[in-house]
Design an enzyme around this catalytic site. Sequence first.
Site, PDB file in Angstrom:
ATOM      1  N   ASP A   1       0.779  -1.267   0.114  1.00  0.00           N
ATOM      2  CA  ASP A   1      -0.067  -0.048   0.183  1.00  0.00           C
ATOM      3  C   ASP A   1       0.892   1.263   0.066  1.00  0.00           C
ATOM      4  OD1 ASP A   1      -2.404  -1.258  -0.045  1.00  0.00           O
ATOM      5  OD2 ASP A   1      -2.838  -0.940   2.258  1.00  0.00           O
TER       6      ASP A   1
ATOM      7  N   THR B   1      -0.345   4.498   1.291  1.00  0.00           N
ATOM      8  CA  THR B   1      -0.644   5.223   2.661  1.00  0.00           C
ATOM      9  C   THR B   1      -0.277   4.672   3.904  1.00  0.00           C
ATOM     10  OG1 THR B   1      -2.357   6.119   1.109  1.00  0.00           O
ATOM     11  CG2 THR B   1      -2.139   6.930   3.459  1.00  0.00           C
TER      12      THR B   1
ATOM     13  N   ASP C   1      -4.340  -2.522   5.116  1.00  0.00           N
ATOM     14  CA  ASP C   1      -4.719  -2.215   6.281  1.00  0.00           C
ATOM     15  C   ASP C   1      -6.292  -1.926   6.358  1.00  0.00           C
ATOM     16  OD1 ASP C   1      -5.180  -0.059   4.490  1.00  0.00           O
ATOM     17  OD2 ASP C   1      -3.981   1.446   5.591  1.00  0.00           O
TER      18      ASP C   1
END
Length: 1184
Positions: free
Chosen positions: A461, A463, A783
């Site tokens: 990912d 972020t 996440d």
Amino acid sequence: MANNTADHPQGNSVAEGNHDGDFGVTMTDLKGLMELRSAEAVGKIRDNFGDVQSICRRLKTSPIEGLSGNPVDLEKRHAAFGKNFIPPKKAKTFLQLVWEALQDVTLIILEIAAIISLGLSFYHPPGGDSEACGQVAGGVEDEGESQAGWIEGAAILFSVIIVVLVTAFNDWSKEKQFRGLQSRIEQEQKFTVIRKGQVIQVPVAEIVVGDIAQIKYGDLLPADGILIQGNDLKIDESSLTGESDHVRKSLEKDPMLLSGTHVMEGSGRMVVSAVGLNSQTGIIFTLLGASEHDEEKKVKKTKTRDGIALEIQPLKSDEAAESEEKEEKEEAKPVKKVNVTKKEKSVLQGKLTRLAVQIGKAGLIMSAVTVIILILYFVIDTFGIQGRTWVAECTPIYIQYFVKFFIIGVTVLVVAVPEGLPLAVTISLAYSVKKMMKDNNLVRHLDACETMGNATAICSDKTGTLTMNRMTVVQAYIGDTHYKTVPEPEAIKPETLEVLVNSISINSAYTTKILPPEKEGGLPRHVGNKTECALLGLVLEVKRDYQPIRDEIPEEKLYKVYTFNSSRKSMSTVLKNADGGFRMYSKGASEIVLRKCSRILDTQGQPRVFKPKDRDEMVRKVIEPMACDGLRTICVAYRDFPAEGGEPAWDNENEILNELTCIAVVGIEDPVRPEVPEAISKCQRAGITVRMVTGDNINTARAIATKCGILLPGEDFLCLEGKEFNQQIRNDQGEVEQERLDKVWPKLRVLARSSPTDKHTLVKGIIDSTVGETRQVVAVTGDGTNDGPALKKADVGFAMGIAGTDVAKEASDIILTDDNFTSIVKAVMWGRNVYDSISKFLQFQLTVNVVAVIVAFTGACITQDSPLKAVQMLWVNLIMDTLASLALATEPPTDSLLLRKPYGRNKPLISRTMMKNILGHAVYQLVIIFTLLFAGEKIFDIDNGRNSPLHSPPSEHYTIVFNVFVMMQLFNEINARKIHGERNVFEGIYRNPIFCSVVLGTFCLQIIIVQFGGKPFSCTALTIDHWLWCVFIGVGELLWGQLVTSVPTHRLKFLKEAGHGITKEEIHEEELTEGADEIDHAEMELRRGQILWFRGLNRIQTQIKVVNAFRSSLYAGLESPESRSSIHSFMAHPEFVPLSEEEARIPPIEETGDEIEPLPSSSSGASGGGEPPSTFPQSCESSI
């Protein structure tokens, strides 16, 4: 926290009364209520209580303020409604673990042999002295045997007991570690509740009935509750009901929220109505209590299979393995086909199991041959040469002789099978897991640790993992002006500012806040959604405050909320105006929201028409430049619904989210973590491709990827958006085609604007791909709740410990406690270290085995008695190997591990270099031992121990042989520390105190055994001279090691590798025998075999030659039509002829188009190569 005091007896005065009487509702009432669903529940609440608010009143809690948090009150609630804690299952006792360790096949054989030997040593047959039995009687009934015959059996049993205890202790400590880890995970789990009007996080175990809990997207509900207020709330109740559809929750239709279910969309508040064993999950646990025992047995059995019972594994039938798979609820990974176990059994375990079986078979053959030769020799000698007849009274003596042979045979087998292996694996993994905790890796599944060492690709990912996840607005476009820094409030028209501030304050989750810093001079704390925090930060920067606006319009007054989800990529909130009209505020990804805008606020703060061509210009002049600076662009907009239009159809989202008026577009920066570029370059050096999969737009993604070093200047790579990615990999029916995917993924580095499905498709595509020499091993970070499927599918799933939702953590194998990409690199290092540790141990162990087996075998055949006695063998094999596994499996990792390419799935455990070391050292040891055995008495001027009379005590001669053997192993253990042919075997030895202490400890034990071992160990004390010679010969191992290292491996053509993954031929046979359900698996493996086959072909050869080679040699010997078609489809991608392993495995996409045409391919998706267009906007290309 205050509630920790809840356990003190202050609340006694209250607790003495009738608990239920203190509250207006009993536990039974609430339990009964929670069993109902939807309309029934709504009806029951209405009939019995009136509404949810009155339930809150009866539970003495305020829907707005929550509980007071007073310890006495909390204690009272614990007493009346129970604690939010479900007691864990009982752990296995040490004795159970001992019993499990005893199930090992080799140990059972040993136990039987030892018991027979013991029994016979106490059994004195009648007529044993009769002359008719000849030498035989003397042979067995010698003075030594009759006195010490039991010693051998007892010593074998003793060593078995030690091995069992070590194994059981290991298992027990592993179990204990896991429980500690589990409780740590549970303690760290916190949930947001409101107490005294403050939003606070409390540990899940401290939630009580009556608490007001805030729930949001991604939460795993910790208790049962009733909804007080919700926005667009959807729950995944599949864990309880098995229904896969998400259930929409609302006050009118279905307000019941159950523990253990996941919030998939929306947010809201609930009053907790049942906790712990009284919640729905708790009730199910209680029901399971009865069958829990059997369940536990099965689950744990599979767990021990992971580490300990490696030798037994292959003896289990596939059905058994499969049924166990189904039972294995805890680690429910998708079970594929019959033979492919949980996540296809970890790479290392697969290789080890095969190796153990191969070695076991070899040992069995050797031991059988030994026994047969001994018996034949004995029979021929006794009845043939000496011409005796078989007399009845001699039978027991002969049998005793045969048992002696049997024990020698078993000894050979014991030496051949590497018992230390399973132990080395367990120690190595347990040690790594413990150390990885310090490196912020919380390992949930043991095998993930070593799988990570094989990783070839990481899909990360952006972020929070690559970036800091501290978002701030740095640019803005307001009122036709593009501000490169946040504008002063005076620069913006008051009307525009007013609507902007309102829009941001109201249209964001009320749980998102900016709190003052914890420490003086620190940064303000961002709580909740980070993007929303950035927007709230903008409000504060233009000298306004969002809190008064939220106080004026609390969440209850919001008319409707469309929460953010991965398909909408926007969030909207509707307010009802005083005149009966409505105003809707929206925000979201700029390219999505701008498409729905038909007006925009101009410099005067007045809406003007906003046409598609204006939009294109804005994208070109504002959004792309922002994105090229690595900013994330968010558009803020609103829409008014006049009162006269009546109430709009809120469910028709496409109509509602349209005709918006754009207020502003802001650019949010999320700075790259300073340590990430270095970590990524480490990965690339280590042969791991890092890909970035993000929901951001392509320009932002590209800018961040360039800053991180995922995209390197001058490289040939692809950056795609989700939409384009799907167009390239799907056929006309919209199905994903592996062939199309294989053309895209090798070059793909950035996938932007991707949906969770895209991430899953990409991961699955890379894992299933047969391009390149080996199957890829993929690690994924995630996440969000929507990352669950990708995390589960990946070989190793990393969930974020801080930002990660409970759903993501549940699906993952490793939790990154600091959300940092560098921790993944550490995991790779540890994983490779596990692999290397086991290879080191194998190198050491197999040298011991080869030498011991040959010595025992030839010795037995030439001198009718093994030069190394059973007990000595056991000391060498079981005890010393156990210690060696401890020494070699705990080597700490070094950075040099990251300088080589990953091993991959098919790389054998024992490389050619290792095989050279094993054979090289075996040669040295055998030469020395045979020299000592047949000429030792002359060299050392001692009595010959070979054909010594059977009544004699242990000879010095054989003791020297045994001692020299052990000394050579000890020094070879130091050699075994290096497996890639390094010269300096002492490098970093002081960093491993365990290794040093084990080597010294073994040396001391050996001195004790030789000097004081006496009869049980068949040893006699040696002089200091003899000791010095033994040590000198041992040190010779180190010098010999340098010589072996100097021989170039590539010259030794005869060297084979061992411990592969599954090979092509075996799969081929399997395919023919096992029928259709195996074909997929077999096809994959067949292809893998062929890829190796093709590596010999040279790239320069023309395509015609390649085709002919294909036709002539591949079709030969392939009987089954299935395999033929599989090769056909395989030929659709001839991108697999790299010249060497070093060359990058990325096939050149351009070539596929030309190469395919001449091939006779049956697959439809073969043609259409060519390079997918790169989608660089001009403005960014220059900056990159």
